[in-house]
Design a protein around this motif. Structure first.
Motif, mmCIF file in Angstrom:
data_model
loop_
_atom_site.group_PDB
_atom_site.id
_atom_site.type_symbol
_atom_site.label_atom_id
_atom_site.label_comp_id
_atom_site.label_asym_id
_atom_site.label_seq_id
_atom_site.Cartn_x
_atom_site.Cartn_y
_atom_site.Cartn_z
ATOM 1 N N PRO A 44 0.793 -1.233 0.000
ATOM 2 C CA PRO A 44 0.000 0.000 0.000
ATOM 3 C C PRO A 44 0.831 1.292 0.000
ATOM 4 C CG PRO A 44 -1.006 -1.592 1.448
ATOM 5 C CD PRO A 44 0.302 -2.187 0.997
ATOM 6 N N HIS A 45 1.860 1.379 0.841
ATOM 7 C CA HIS A 45 2.650 2.606 0.899
ATOM 8 C C HIS A 45 3.410 2.862 -0.403
ATOM 9 C CE1 HIS A 45 5.706 -0.320 2.116
ATOM 10 N NE2 HIS A 45 6.624 0.596 1.864
ATOM 11 N N LEU A 46 3.810 1.782 -1.077
ATOM 12 C CA LEU A 46 4.514 1.947 -2.357
ATOM 13 C C LEU A 46 3.548 2.357 -3.464
ATOM 14 C CD1 LEU A 46 7.014 -1.050 -2.153
ATOM 15 C CD2 LEU A 46 7.416 1.373 -1.647
ATOM 16 N N ARG A 65 3.534 3.043 7.391
ATOM 17 C CA ARG A 65 2.294 3.002 8.170
ATOM 18 C C ARG A 65 1.394 4.184 7.825
ATOM 19 N NH1 ARG A 65 2.442 2.848 14.603
ATOM 20 N NH2 ARG A 65 0.214 3.059 14.780
ATOM 21 N N ALA A 66 0.125 3.903 7.626
ATOM 22 C CA ALA A 66 -0.824 4.967 7.268
ATOM 23 C C ALA A 66 -1.055 5.900 8.450
ATOM 24 C CB ALA A 66 -2.140 4.364 6.803
ATOM 25 N N PRO A 89 2.091 9.437 4.887
ATOM 26 C CA PRO A 89 2.953 10.620 4.763
ATOM 27 C C PRO A 89 4.145 10.318 3.856
ATOM 28 C CG PRO A 89 2.504 10.113 7.065
ATOM 29 C CD PRO A 89 2.009 8.957 6.255
ATOM 30 N N MET A 90 4.509 11.284 3.023
ATOM 31 C CA MET A 90 5.644 11.109 2.109
ATOM 32 C C MET A 90 6.541 12.337 2.175
ATOM 33 S SD MET A 90 5.547 10.603 -1.998
ATOM 34 C CE MET A 90 7.057 10.584 -2.960
ATOM 35 N N LYS A 91 7.767 12.130 2.651
ATOM 36 C CA LYS A 91 8.739 13.227 2.688
ATOM 37 C C LYS A 91 9.327 13.371 1.284
ATOM 38 C CE LYS A 91 12.450 15.305 5.188
ATOM 39 N NZ LYS A 91 13.225 15.311 6.393
ATOM 40 N N VAL A 92 9.054 14.515 0.682
ATOM 41 C CA VAL A 92 9.445 14.752 -0.706
ATOM 42 C C VAL A 92 10.887 15.240 -0.772
ATOM 43 C CG1 VAL A 92 8.950 16.124 -2.775
ATOM 44 C CG2 VAL A 92 7.068 15.228 -1.388
ATOM 45 N N HIS A 93 11.673 14.588 -1.654
ATOM 46 C CA HIS A 93 13.065 14.986 -1.868
ATOM 47 C C HIS A 93 13.228 15.764 -3.164
ATOM 48 C CE1 HIS A 93 14.316 12.811 1.599
ATOM 49 N NE2 HIS A 93 13.994 11.643 1.104
#
Length: 145
Positions: A44-46, A65-66, A89-93
């Motif tokens: 799911p996270h991918l 984890r959601a 949550p996704m930390k954008v690079h």
């Protein structure tokens, strides 16, 4: 219960200020987060990370984890389905120069407060506010410095 979808909540820290990215939906042009249906052989996270790339060109690290979920009504022809959307949550690079849906949506970086005001779904609004409060606690902790 309805069908599942997975979403990314893209974020970054600008001079220790939290910013989240919102994108518009294609049909109604409402502000939301990148989301999509489950993909075969993909966790799911991918899937959430893939949607962030496909819809906004984003690359980064996504939590396994959601953060929570929200309900979303999706129309397919005459049928309406209620989707349960898990948000990661996704930390954008960074952002690619090209991505599959480039030009089909608008994207903006905003404060969590502005994001909560712009998104249409009340449950998503609450998730963004909770994530912002949690992030503020973590970044103000002496252990995180």
């Amino acid at each position: 219960m309805g069908k599942k979808q997975f979403a990314a909540l893209p974020f970054r820290l600008d001079k220790s200020e939290l910013r989240v990215m919102l994108i518009t939906t294609r049909r109604k042009r409402r502000w939301s987060v990148p989301k999509g249906s489950p993909m075969r052989n993909k966790e799911p996270h991918l899937t959430a990370a893939f949607e962030a790339y496909e819809e906004a060109g984003l690359v980064g690290v996504v939590a396994t984890r959601a953060l929570g979920s929200f309900k979303h009504r999706k129309r397919k022809g005459d049928r309406k389905r209620t989707m349960n959307v898990a948000v990661f949550p996704m930390k954008v690079h960074g952002r690619e120069r090209w991505w599959p849906e480039k030009g089909e949506r608008e994207a903006i970086w905003v404060s969590p407060k502005t994001a909560a005001r712009l998104v249409h779904k009340a449950q998503l609004r609450r998730l963004i506010a909770r994530f912002a409060a949690q992030t503020a606690r973590e970044t103000s902790s002496p252990l995180s410095r």
